[in-house]
Write a protein that holds these residues in place. Structure first.
Motif, short mmCIF file in Angstrom:
data_model
loop_
_atom_site.label_atom_id
_atom_site.label_comp_id
_atom_site.label_asym_id
_atom_site.label_seq_id
_atom_site.Cartn_x
_atom_site.Cartn_y
_atom_site.Cartn_z
N GLU A 47 0.85 -1.33 0.23
CA GLU A 47 0.28 -0.19 0.05
C GLU A 47 0.94 1.05 -0.46
OE1 GLU A 47 -3.45 -0.06 -1.00
OE2 GLU A 47 -3.52 -1.60 -0.87
N ALA A 48 2.08 1.60 0.74
CA ALA A 48 2.73 2.37 0.47
C ALA A 48 3.51 2.47 -0.55
CB ALA A 48 3.38 2.60 1.88
N VAL A 49 3.55 1.97 -1.09
CA VAL A 49 4.45 1.59 -2.36
C VAL A 49 3.68 2.10 -3.73
CG1 VAL A 49 5.76 0.34 -4.67
CG2 VAL A 49 6.69 -0.28 -2.14
N LEU A 50 2.83 1.91 -3.59
CA LEU A 50 1.06 2.22 -4.63
C LEU A 50 0.95 3.54 -4.16
CD1 LEU A 50 -1.29 1.60 -6.34
CD2 LEU A 50 -2.56 0.85 -4.50
N ALA A 51 0.71 4.20 -2.83
CA ALA A 51 0.97 6.28 -2.72
C ALA A 51 1.94 6.60 -3.20
CB ALA A 51 0.60 5.97 -1.20
N LEU A 52 3.64 5.70 -3.26
CA LEU A 52 4.37 6.75 -4.29
C LEU A 52 4.26 6.65 -5.65
CD1 LEU A 52 6.77 5.46 -1.31
CD2 LEU A 52 6.52 7.67 -1.88
N ALA A 53 3.52 4.73 -6.10
CA ALA A 53 3.20 5.02 -7.77
C ALA A 53 1.93 5.55 -8.48
CB ALA A 53 4.00 3.40 -7.75
N ARG A 54 1.93 5.99 -7.55
CA ARG A 54 0.94 7.04 -8.41
C ARG A 54 0.97 8.43 -8.82
NH1 ARG A 54 -3.93 4.46 -4.64
NH2 ARG A 54 -5.10 3.56 -6.64
N HIS A 66 14.41 -6.05 -9.58
CA HIS A 66 14.78 -5.95 -8.10
C HIS A 66 13.81 -4.05 -7.06
CE1 HIS A 66 18.10 -5.17 -4.40
NE2 HIS A 66 17.65 -3.60 -4.95
N LEU A 67 13.35 -4.15 -5.59
CA LEU A 67 12.67 -3.45 -5.60
C LEU A 67 13.17 -3.65 -3.92
CD1 LEU A 67 10.13 -1.55 -5.93
CD2 LEU A 67 8.25 -3.63 -5.60
N ALA A 68 13.20 -2.24 -3.74
CA ALA A 68 13.99 -2.17 -2.89
C ALA A 68 13.27 -0.88 -1.88
CB ALA A 68 16.04 -1.48 -2.16
N VAL A 69 12.89 -0.60 -0.75
CA VAL A 69 12.10 0.91 -0.19
C VAL A 69 13.73 1.22 0.89
CG1 VAL A 69 9.98 -0.52 -0.66
CG2 VAL A 69 11.43 -0.27 1.33
N ALA A 70 12.73 3.31 0.72
CA ALA A 70 13.47 3.62 1.60
C ALA A 70 12.61 3.86 3.03
CB ALA A 70 14.30 4.99 1.29
N GLU A 71 12.82 3.95 4.08
CA GLU A 71 12.05 4.11 5.25
C GLU A 71 12.65 4.86 6.19
OE1 GLU A 71 10.23 0.33 7.65
OE2 GLU A 71 11.55 0.36 7.22
N VAL A 114 8.58 6.40 2.11
CA VAL A 114 8.97 7.50 1.96
C VAL A 114 9.74 7.62 0.43
CG1 VAL A 114 9.46 8.77 3.52
CG2 VAL A 114 11.48 7.82 3.11
N GLY A 115 10.27 6.11 0.07
CA GLY A 115 10.53 5.87 -1.54
C GLY A 115 11.27 4.25 -1.88
N TYR A 116 11.05 4.31 -3.04
CA TYR A 116 11.68 2.84 -3.63
C TYR A 116 12.11 2.96 -4.91
CZ TYR A 116 7.61 3.28 -7.39
OH TYR A 116 6.77 3.53 -8.24
N VAL A 117 12.69 2.20 -5.18
CA VAL A 117 13.10 1.38 -6.33
C VAL A 117 13.03 0.42 -6.67
CG1 VAL A 117 15.58 1.21 -5.45
CG2 VAL A 117 15.57 1.65 -8.04
N LEU A 118 12.93 0.04 -8.95
CA LEU A 118 12.56 -1.04 -8.64
C LEU A 118 13.47 -1.13 -10.55
CD1 LEU A 118 10.64 -3.44 -9.75
CD2 LEU A 118 9.35 -1.73 -11.15
N VAL A 160 11.03 9.06 -4.32
CA VAL A 160 10.74 9.30 -3.27
C VAL A 160 10.07 10.59 -3.23
CG1 VAL A 160 12.71 11.11 -2.15
CG2 VAL A 160 13.70 9.07 -3.45
N SER A 161 9.38 10.41 -1.53
CA SER A 161 8.35 11.53 -1.20
C SER A 161 8.22 12.87 -1.89
CB SER A 161 7.61 11.17 0.34
OG SER A 161 6.46 12.27 0.45
N GLU A 162 7.78 13.71 -2.51
CA GLU A 162 8.17 14.93 -2.59
C GLU A 162 8.53 15.70 -1.21
OE1 GLU A 162 6.27 18.40 -5.17
OE2 GLU A 162 5.32 17.15 -5.08
N ALA A 163 7.90 15.89 -0.07
CA ALA A 163 8.23 16.22 0.83
C ALA A 163 9.47 16.76 1.22
CB ALA A 163 7.08 16.28 1.92
N LEU A 164 10.00 15.29 1.05
CA LEU A 164 11.30 14.53 1.36
C LEU A 164 12.45 14.45 0.32
CD1 LEU A 164 9.80 11.93 3.33
CD2 LEU A 164 10.96 14.55 4.21
#
Length: 140
Positions: A14-21, A48-53, A59-63, A84-88
């Motif tokens: 769900e968090a990745v979906l919110a960033l992907a939109r 390879h799917l990694a996330v930033a916490e 707050v971010g991901y790379v695919l 990456v989340s725009e605010a960060l």
């Protein structure tokens, strides 16, 4: 603020979906298609799917992917999406994600990392990437 980069897990969907939109500009991310792709990507040996916490918030991901080639005399890796989340933004999170992806590519014997972008050329140039080709696409 400490940022942790780790492999994505099913609970991150769900968090990745919110960033992907907001990442998608040519397509609208459809929830059902996203969840199907997310599960498939987690199971793929070439993806390879990694996330930033940060502060226990995603707050971010790379695919990206890797595959063998003729032109590079071996494997190459391709960054498909990084967000990456725009605010960060501008706090080094994107750089950490790219460094983690590059380490994955090196561990797999890749000769280069490639990507296509219209919006972040200065970011990639600051990381040592150089413009190399024109990107074409055809919608099917």
């Amino acid at each position: 603020m400490t940022t942790n980069i780790r492999l994505a897990q099913h609970v991150d969907a769900e968090a990745v979906l919110a960033l992907a939109r907001p990442f998608a500009t040519s397509f609208m991310v459809e929830e059902q298609a996203f969840h199907h792709a997310f599960s498939e990507l987690l199971a793929s040996s070439q993806a390879h799917l990694a996330v930033a916490e940060t502060a226990q918030q995603l707050v971010g991901y790379v695919l990206g992917f890797d595959h063998p080639t003729f032109f590079a005399n071996g494997r190459v890796a391709w960054v498909e999406e990084i967000m990456v989340s725009e605010a960060l933004r501008r706090q080094g999170i994107g750089q950490l994600l790219m460094q983690e992806f590059e380490a994955w590519a090196v561990a797999r014997g890749c000769k280069l990392v490639g990507l296509a972008t219209r919006r972040a050329a200065a970011f990639y140039q600051a990381l040592g990437y150089e413009e190399s080709a024109v990107y074409f696409r055809k919608l099917l």
